[in-house]
Every structure is written in C-alpha cells, then in structure tokens.
Design an enzyme around this catalytic site. Structure first.
Site, short mmCIF file in Angstrom:
data_model
loop_
_atom_site.label_atom_id
_atom_site.label_comp_id
_atom_site.label_asym_id
_atom_site.label_seq_id
_atom_site.Cartn_x
_atom_site.Cartn_y
_atom_site.Cartn_z
N ARG A 161 9.28 19.54 26.98
CA ARG A 161 10.38 20.43 26.63
C ARG A 161 10.22 21.85 27.16
NH1 ARG A 161 13.55 18.78 22.53
NH2 ARG A 161 13.59 20.73 21.36
N HIS B 137 4.28 19.87 25.07
CA HIS B 137 5.43 20.16 24.21
C HIS B 137 6.50 19.08 24.33
CE1 HIS B 137 6.54 23.62 21.59
NE2 HIS B 137 7.74 23.09 21.65
N GLN C 250 1.78 24.70 11.33
CA GLN C 250 1.93 25.08 12.74
C GLN C 250 2.49 26.49 12.82
OE1 GLN C 250 5.30 25.28 14.31
NE2 GLN C 250 4.35 26.22 16.10
N ARG D 29 16.74 24.12 28.25
CA ARG D 29 17.12 22.76 27.89
C ARG D 29 18.63 22.60 28.02
NH1 ARG D 29 13.39 23.48 22.53
NH2 ARG D 29 11.44 23.82 23.67
#
Length: 385
Positions: A283, A280, A132, A169
């Site tokens: 998130r 995601h 990734q 977050r």
C-alpha cells in the site's frame, strides 16, 4: 471447538462474501494497494515460490501450534495485524477481533487510526493486545499518547516506520475516502446496497478515529483528514526519533515495515526486540520488494539477535507455515480478519482464527512437522528460495 463456518473455508471465500456486504468505498480501502497494485500482487505471488517437502516415513507427531514470543506462549504463530479504519469496513470490527484474539490466545494489534479507542480495546483484551503507533510530529501529542498506552496496560509497542509519505492509492482517491465517510450520492448509493452494514452501523454509531479524537481540531471538515494525518499523526521516523520512543518504553518494542537488511541492522542497534518484515500490504511502494524476497538473508544475519515477524501477502495457514519455514518467528494477517468480519459478522474473528489453525494443522500434519519452530527443516530449496 470455536466457531467455524464451513461456507467460508479460505480467505478468497471470505473476501467474496465481504465484498457483497461492505460498501464499495470501504471495501476498496481494505483490499486495494497503491499505484498499479503491482506490489500487492507480488506479495501473493511470491508465496508460490516457497515449497515445503514432507517427511512421510517419519513417525506421526502430535501437532502443537503454540510458540513463545516476548515471554508469552501464544496458541498459534499468527496474530491480527493493525488495520486502520476497521470500524468503517465493518461496525465494531476492532472490538470483535480483540475479543476473539483474547479467547484464542493470539495477539491483536490495535491501530492508532482504528475506530475503537485504545482504552476500550485494552479493557476488552484484558491487557493482552499490542498497540501500533505512528510517530506524531507534535512531541506533546506523542507524550500524551504514550502515557495513555502505558496507563491502559499495553505491554508490546509496535511502531510503524514505512509511511514517510501518504500512500498514493487510486481507489481511495476516486472514492474520496474519509472518516466518517462522505455523504455524497455515490457513497450513499453504495451504502444502501449493503443493508446489514447500514443496520450494524446505525447500532454502533458513525465510525470515528476514537483514539485520535482528542487531538483533532473541533469540527474539522472531512476534507482535511488527509492533511491532519500527514501533518500531525504520521510524522517522519528515523533512528533519532525512534531513540526517543525506545528510551520512553520499557516493554518489547517492534518496528513494523522493514524489508532490507540494512534497516534491520539499525533496529538491532536501536535495541528493538522485534521487527515486522512488511511492505505495508503493498500500500506504500508499488515497485518495492516483498518481505519474502529478503527474509532468508535477514534471518541468516540477524535471526539470533532480534525476533522476525512477517506480514504482507499472508492469507492462509499454509502461508504462515511458508513464512516460518523461510525464517519468520511469527506472522501477522490483516485483510483476512476484516474480510471475516464482513462475511460472518460478530463471529468473524473466531472463524478466521479457527480456519487458519485448521489449515496450518493440516499442513504440518502432512509434512510430519510437530512444531512451527521446526518448519525450516522442511523448506525445499529451489528457484526464488
């Protein structure tokens, strides 16, 4: 039969056990979402709308979970999604999961911001892992990183495109999350409540972003980590920047983080081989769509042109079956596998894979569906579907 612990028969059980063994600041990073965590809850709730209908009087089939993807036949239609900072949540988690994935013949996707280096995971996975990539803002870093990926033998490249901003977050802001973790009194107290985590961390060493370490300024203070990530590692992704990556990658290319049909159309035009329909894990955008909200329209328009993978909210073998019934060719799970490492330790990957396979085998047996590719025939139309 691979390792299976009946004390943890589902993801909620793994999550409860992991919460007791992982320091709160690390557990919050794993389980949390952004803003009010509305999107996180929606991802899970959306699966409640997807119903499958059995064909009970049909002949009883032999269940075969295997599927072919990018020229390889995997033993099951799910893989291990990229999760950043895995070694912070459970020491050596990337190594544990990569080894389990190899043995079970499912893909493990290594995150750029993992605690294990891409070279280490390539060796452990014997070249079967996927990588990734975030798009570095510095072209020299991107070129060097892609060179390392190629030399290590990765065959599948997955580019995350849904992080144009650093996620807001609240849990992480409150905890002052850093890699390695800050040694303040609050975090130290949380660590001391998790002796097994402390012991395994002592043996493994302080977690660091090993793949990115060569590109980090020496003696960079932990307070600068977020700025480094935002300004250096997670560069803007658009069609033109993706063309550079496409032109420099010969293997299968997957774009991760798309939800709407317009973006998937551009992925097809780019020549991508697959997309991960994903938000995601709730998130990044708290008020956005779940992949299940749009997958049927995307499958109808582009399912014959590009492979559709799905993550975000998938936490059981039943969820895998639901996603595939809705049009997914494959699925990825992240949190479930890290919870399993926290709950079970070095057998965590084996346990989670076996758990998911057992769950999915039971669902398909109940439906009398012989293979995952036939699951769309068992989808029951109704509200939300």
């Amino acid at each position: 039969m691979s390792y299976y612990n009946p004390n943890y028969p589902d993801t909620p059980a793994l999550k409860r056990a992991a919460k007791k063994r992982i320091p709160a600041f690390a557990f919050d990073y794993l389980c949390g979402g952004c803003h009010d965590e509305i999107g996180l809850a929606h991802n899970f709730d959306r699966f409640e709308d997807v119903k499958l209908q059995s064909d009970l009087l049909a002949p009883t089939p032999d269940i075969d979970l295997s599927v072919e993807l990018f020229g390889h036949r995997y033993a099951a239609p799910f893989g291990i999604a990229p999760v950043g900072l895995q070694g912070l949540m459970w020491p050596k988690a990337p190594e544990i999961l990569a080894k389990a994935a190899l043995e079970a013949n499912v893909p493990y996707v290594l995150s750029t911001v993992s605690s294990a280096s891409l070279e280490t995971i390539a060796d452990i996975s014997e070249g079967t892992a996927w990588y990734q990539l975030y798009n570095p803002t510095d072209a020299k870093i991107r070129e060097d990183l892609m060179g390392r990926i190629k030399r290590a033998g990765y065959k599948v490249l997955l580019v995350t495109v849904d992080v144009p901003t650093f996620g807001y977050r609240p849990r992480d802001i409150k905890n002052g999350l850093a890699m390695p973790p800050k040694m303040n009194l609050r975090n130290i107290a949380q660590m001391m409540q998790c002796p097994s985590w402390c012991w395994h961390t002592l043996l493994a060493g302080v977690p660091e972003m090993q793949t990115l370490k060569p590109y980090m300024p020496k003696n960079m203070p932990t307070s600068e980590l977020a700025n480094f990530m935002n300004n250096t590692v997670m560069g803007a992704v658009d069609f033109e920047s993706l063309k550079v990556i496409r032109d420099n990658w010969d293997g299968p290319l997957i774009l991760k983080g798309l939800v709407n049909p317009e973006d998937v159309a551009q992925a097809v035009a780019l020549g991508a081989d697959g997309v991960v329909l994903s938000n995601h894990g709730g998130r990044q955008l708290d008020i956005g769509e779940s992949p299940l909200d749009t997958i049927r329209a995307i499958d109808k328009a582009y399912g014959d042109k590009i492979k559709l993978l799905l993550d975000s909210g998938v936490q059981s073998g039943g969820n895998v079956a639901q996603a595939m019934a809705m049009g997914a060719d494959f699925t990825l799970l992240g949190r479930t596998f890290v919870y399993a490492c926290g709950a079970v330790g070095h057998h965590g990957g084996e346990h989670a894979i076996e758990m998911l396979k057992q769950q999915m085998t039971q669902v398909m047996g109940q439906l009398k569906c012989p293979t995952p590719t036939q699951l769309p025939h068992f989808l029951k139309a109704g509200p939300g579907v």
